[in-house]
Every structure is written in C-alpha cells, then in structure tokens.
Design an enzyme around this catalytic site. Structure first.
Site, PDB file in Angstrom:
ATOM      1  N   ARG A   1     -23.618 -40.806  31.371  1.00 28.97           N
ATOM      2  CA  ARG A   1     -24.863 -41.517  31.680  1.00 28.97           C
ATOM      3  C   ARG A   1     -25.636 -41.868  30.415  1.00 28.97           C
ATOM      4  O   ARG A   1     -26.302 -42.901  30.352  1.00 28.97           O
ATOM      5  CB  ARG A   1     -25.716 -40.682  32.629  1.00 28.97           C
ATOM      6  CG  ARG A   1     -25.102 -40.606  34.030  1.00 28.97           C
ATOM      7  CD  ARG A   1     -25.649 -39.450  34.827  1.00 28.97           C
ATOM      8  NE  ARG A   1     -27.088 -39.548  34.959  1.00 28.97           N
ATOM      9  CZ  ARG A   1     -27.875 -38.543  35.355  1.00 28.97           C
ATOM     10  NH1 ARG A   1     -27.334 -37.366  35.657  1.00 28.97           N
ATOM     11  NH2 ARG A   1     -29.157 -38.716  35.465  1.00 28.97           N
TER      12      ARG A   1
ATOM     13  N   TYR B   1     -14.064 -41.548  34.475  1.00 30.07           N
ATOM     14  CA  TYR B   1     -15.301 -41.906  35.181  1.00 30.07           C
ATOM     15  C   TYR B   1     -15.483 -43.415  35.174  1.00 30.07           C
ATOM     16  O   TYR B   1     -15.056 -44.092  34.228  1.00 30.07           O
ATOM     17  CB  TYR B   1     -16.518 -41.297  34.476  1.00 30.07           C
ATOM     18  CG  TYR B   1     -16.785 -39.840  34.776  1.00 30.07           C
ATOM     19  CD1 TYR B   1     -17.607 -39.477  35.832  1.00 30.07           C
ATOM     20  CD2 TYR B   1     -16.245 -38.829  33.993  1.00 30.07           C
ATOM     21  CE1 TYR B   1     -17.880 -38.145  36.107  1.00 30.07           C
ATOM     22  CE2 TYR B   1     -16.512 -37.487  34.256  1.00 30.07           C
ATOM     23  CZ  TYR B   1     -17.334 -37.157  35.315  1.00 30.07           C
ATOM     24  OH  TYR B   1     -17.609 -35.842  35.593  1.00 30.07           O
TER      25      TYR B   1
ATOM     26  N   ASP C   1     -23.024 -34.087  38.074  1.00 30.41           N
ATOM     27  CA  ASP C   1     -24.486 -33.950  38.191  1.00 30.41           C
ATOM     28  C   ASP C   1     -24.979 -34.335  39.587  1.00 30.41           C
ATOM     29  O   ASP C   1     -24.285 -35.018  40.339  1.00 30.41           O
ATOM     30  CB  ASP C   1     -25.191 -34.915  37.217  1.00 30.41           C
ATOM     31  CG  ASP C   1     -24.919 -34.588  35.766  1.00 30.41           C
ATOM     32  OD1 ASP C   1     -24.345 -33.526  35.471  1.00 30.41           O
ATOM     33  OD2 ASP C   1     -25.295 -35.430  34.910  1.00 30.41           O
TER      34      ASP C   1
ATOM     35  N   ARG D   1     -17.959 -29.902  36.767  1.00 30.18           N
ATOM     36  CA  ARG D   1     -19.193 -30.212  37.498  1.00 30.18           C
ATOM     37  C   ARG D   1     -19.462 -31.706  37.485  1.00 30.18           C
ATOM     38  O   ARG D   1     -19.176 -32.373  36.498  1.00 30.18           O
ATOM     39  CB  ARG D   1     -20.399 -29.584  36.802  1.00 30.18           C
ATOM     40  CG  ARG D   1     -20.331 -28.117  36.647  1.00 30.18           C
ATOM     41  CD  ARG D   1     -21.595 -27.664  35.924  1.00 30.18           C
ATOM     42  NE  ARG D   1     -21.402 -26.309  35.423  1.00 30.18           N
ATOM     43  CZ  ARG D   1     -22.353 -25.604  34.844  1.00 30.18           C
ATOM     44  NH1 ARG D   1     -23.553 -26.133  34.674  1.00 30.18           N
ATOM     45  NH2 ARG D   1     -22.118 -24.379  34.428  1.00 30.18           N
TER      46      ARG D   1
END
Lengths: 252, 252
Positions: free
Chosen positions: A196, A110, A52, A50
């Site tokens: 994050r 990422y 966000d 997933r």
C-alpha cells in the site's frame, strides 16, 4: 497426523485483517469457527501470512492438521456452506507433513486495482478511483527501481516490529485495460503495509510530477518519511502464494 | 425547456425496483432526491423502462427537463457526489426535445450471469451459481427458437397487466469464458419478469434433459405454467438501451 492446505478467498472489507486478535472479527477467527464445527480435532490453522484490515484475497494459503484423514471434496462443500458469504474456500488438498503455509512459501503475489477515470461507477468493484490521468510508461519506469533485493524500510509501517527489512522483489509492474490499471507485485516477502505504501508513493510521484528516479531515491533513503502515503486497503488483493521458485526470467 | 438524458448504473440489491412506489426505496426515488437537491426546477424523471427489485443496471437511460440550461459535466460530478454508493451516473448529455427515454427506445439489452462450477466464490459478483455442468451448444439451440417476433405469454409474470404480449427478440445467446456463462438477450421490449423466466426455463430444460425443441413448444403454448421458474434477479443486468435500429444482420 494428516495435513491439508487450502486456498481461502475473502472480501476483507468487514474484517479486522486476517489474523486472530482478541475482541475482533478476523478472517482466521471465522475460518477457525467453521473448521471447528466440522472437525473438533483441528487445533489450529496456519496462514501463509497476514493481510491487513480491509485487504482481500484470491489466493491465501492456510494449512491445518487433523487426527483422522478427511474427504477433501466433502470438507470443501461443507465449509463453504458454513462460512460467511464474504469468505470462501476454492481448494483443499492433502500435503506432505513437511509443508508449512508460511515457511514453505517462496513468493507472494499482490494486485492493486486503480480505476483511472473522471467518474466513479457502482461497477468499479474493490478499487481506488484516481481522477487525474496516469502515465503508465512513467509508472513502470518508477517501479523498475524496486526490482531485486533491497532494504524496504522506506515502505514499511512505523508499527511493524520485524527487524528484517530486506525483500527480494521479482516483479513490480502496471498493466492497463480500458480505464482499469492493475499494479502487480511479486516478492519473497513483504513488510507491514509495504504494498500500500509503494502504491501511495507511485501515485505521489505521478501527482507531484517527480522524475521516475524519485522511487530509487526514496528506496535508498531507507526512511519512511520520504515515501508517499499508505493508501486505502480496498484496492489490494493477495492473489497467489507460490511454493516453487519464482521463474527467474521474470527477474529483469 | 432544455432536455437531458443520462445513463444510470446501479446495484439493485437494496432497492424495491427502479420505479417510484409509495413507502419503498427505489432507484427512481433516490435519483429524484439527488436531482432535486441540484435543481429544484426538475419536476420528474422518465426511465427507459422498469427493472424489477434486485435487478442491476449498466445502461438505464433516464431523461428530464430543466428550466435553465445546465452544465452537464458539472451536474455529473455533483450528482455522483450526492447519490448513494450503489447508484452512479456515467454520462449526461443534452438531447433533442423530441427524445423520450422510453418511447424513443428501439431495443433493450440484458445480460444474465451464471457461474457454472462446483463451489461458490466470494469473487463471483452478482450471479447465479449452477453446480451441474451446462451444455452451451444445447442452450444456444434452445434459445434460437426465441429469435423473431412472438407472443411471449409463456414467459410473463401472472402479475403483468399489459395486454400486449408480442416482442421482437433480436438476439438470445450464451457465451462462456472459463466457468462464467453470460446469457445475453436483446429485444424491442420485454414483458414483466420475461428475462428471468426465460433463463429459468433454459435451466429447467438443461436440468431435466429435455430436447432444446422444448423451448419452442413452451413458447407456442402461450401458457405461463409450461415454462420454468422465474429465477433470482441477482444475476440480471440491464446493459444497454438502444435508440437506433438494432443491426439487422444479427437477426438470424
């Protein structure tokens, strides 16, 4: 049944995350709609993981099965003609029947884009503007404490329900070009909101002029309340999902 | 009266060009509104030149006069807080009273971004997608015929009303990085739609496999009907307005 994997790119701004949810427009719901138009035999799509709401992708991997073989190049052209402007597919290829977009993945990469200057610009793209000057050397020292296998409970969302908290971080590093800082992190898996929250903690350490060792203490506390805020999703992009082992030499 | 110049950046997509027009939202109308909020003594803004509807900027220069001196850094912060997200100001400085954003300018530099690959991507930004492979060497040969002082009537919009058709082109060149081709053109002045028509003609020459010399013939014809189409504004950005002479060595 023939099996295919594809690389899906998206600007996540207008979507409630990647995964199908009732009453929400998501990357997967748009992708499924487009795929179904092309081949009704495709019953489902499996994502590598997933992302966000508001997070972007240059390298999300998705697999699906079909009843009959498809011509990948033609399918690619067709699906890019149907998908909304903020979703595109860069590659489709047939894969072995044992391939699984999520379970076969060895690592995820990422990037988080920080613009470090006094003024916003319309050309900053999807990024976070940080006005106070950031010290790259200190930031990389903070990040070095994350490398290796750890319990990342301090950096997970309170909302995450997966009991497994251990992740192996292969790389966590900032590079700077002009006033653009790219934070890159590679791990075998990530907890909900983890990237994050790591960036939020990194900026908190800089902002409050804490020692870089603070990152180690926060990690070892295994306590979400010790870490910094979960920062805006707009700077975050999933850039690669890897299906080979991450090169060991980078694990320092 | 104190005089200031500023560099204004914008994504032109949602605007009817740069210049104030009745019943249209333009870059200048938004800028004037923001400036007026900060200092009511500012009566007008002068742009270095117009950009068409949908054209972007990284380097538009605008000057204005005030009754009282302003603190440029504070004005810069304030105006970026007021302007819409797709307009920003990167610099403000006091200038000599003889400075004029339009009349003092010695050259303008534009770039046009072409993505040369088979598939669109959400990460292409403001650009034109060209699927057929482009030959950079041939394109640069075509462009070499534009260098120097010429009558550019073949490349002006039928709508342009300025009788002067002569421009001095200092540079017209394509560079390639990966599958991104950047066309750059520098001239003392540009006619209405000139850059977009030059790019349209360049792509027409490639598409129809004409000799690069076709560019010379089209230029010399001084006839708009000989040139290619006026291509989409979305790939076009004004990147710089120069107030010193363009370095002569580049004029080859």
């Amino acid at each position: 049944m023939p099996k295919y994997s594809m690389i899906v790119e998206y600007i996540g701004t207008n979507y409630s995350g990647s995964q199908v949810q009732p009453d929400a427009v998501t990357i997967q719901s748009e992708l499924n709609k487009a795929i179904c138009t092309l081949d009704k035999s495709i019953k489902k799509t499996i994502f590598s993981g997933r992302t966000d709401a508001g997070v972007h992708s240059k390298g999300q991997v998705v697999h699906f099965e079909t009843c009959e073989p498809i011509v990948a190049s033609r399918f690619l052209n067709s699906i890019n003609g149907i998908l909304p402007n903020d979703i595109s597919v860069s590659k489709i290829e047939e894969v072995d029947e044992r391939f699984h977009a999520q379970l076969s993945a060895k690592y995820r990469r990422y990037q988080y884009k920080i613009v470090n200057r006094n003024q916003r610009s319309v050309w900053d793209g999807h990024s976070l503007l940080v006005r106070e000057p950031l010290d790259l050397k200190r930031m990389n020292e903070s990040l070095s404490y994350l490398i290796g296998e750890h319990d990342f409970s301090s950096f997970k969302s309170m909302k995450g329900t997966n009991p497994a908290k251990d992740c192996i971080v292969y790389k966590a590093e900032c590079t700077k070009e002009g006033d653009i800082i790219i934070f890159e992190i590679v791990a075998n898996r990530f907890l909900y909101n983890m990237v994050r929250t790591i960036v939020g903690t990194l900026l908190m350490i800089e902002h409050e002029k804490l020692k870089p060792e603070a990152m180690k203490e926060i990690l070892e506390a295994k306590d979400r309340t010790k870490a910094g805020p979960t920062i805006s999703p707009d700077g975050l992009t999933l850039v690669e999902v890897g299906y080979e082992e991450f090169p060991a030499m980078t694990l320092n």
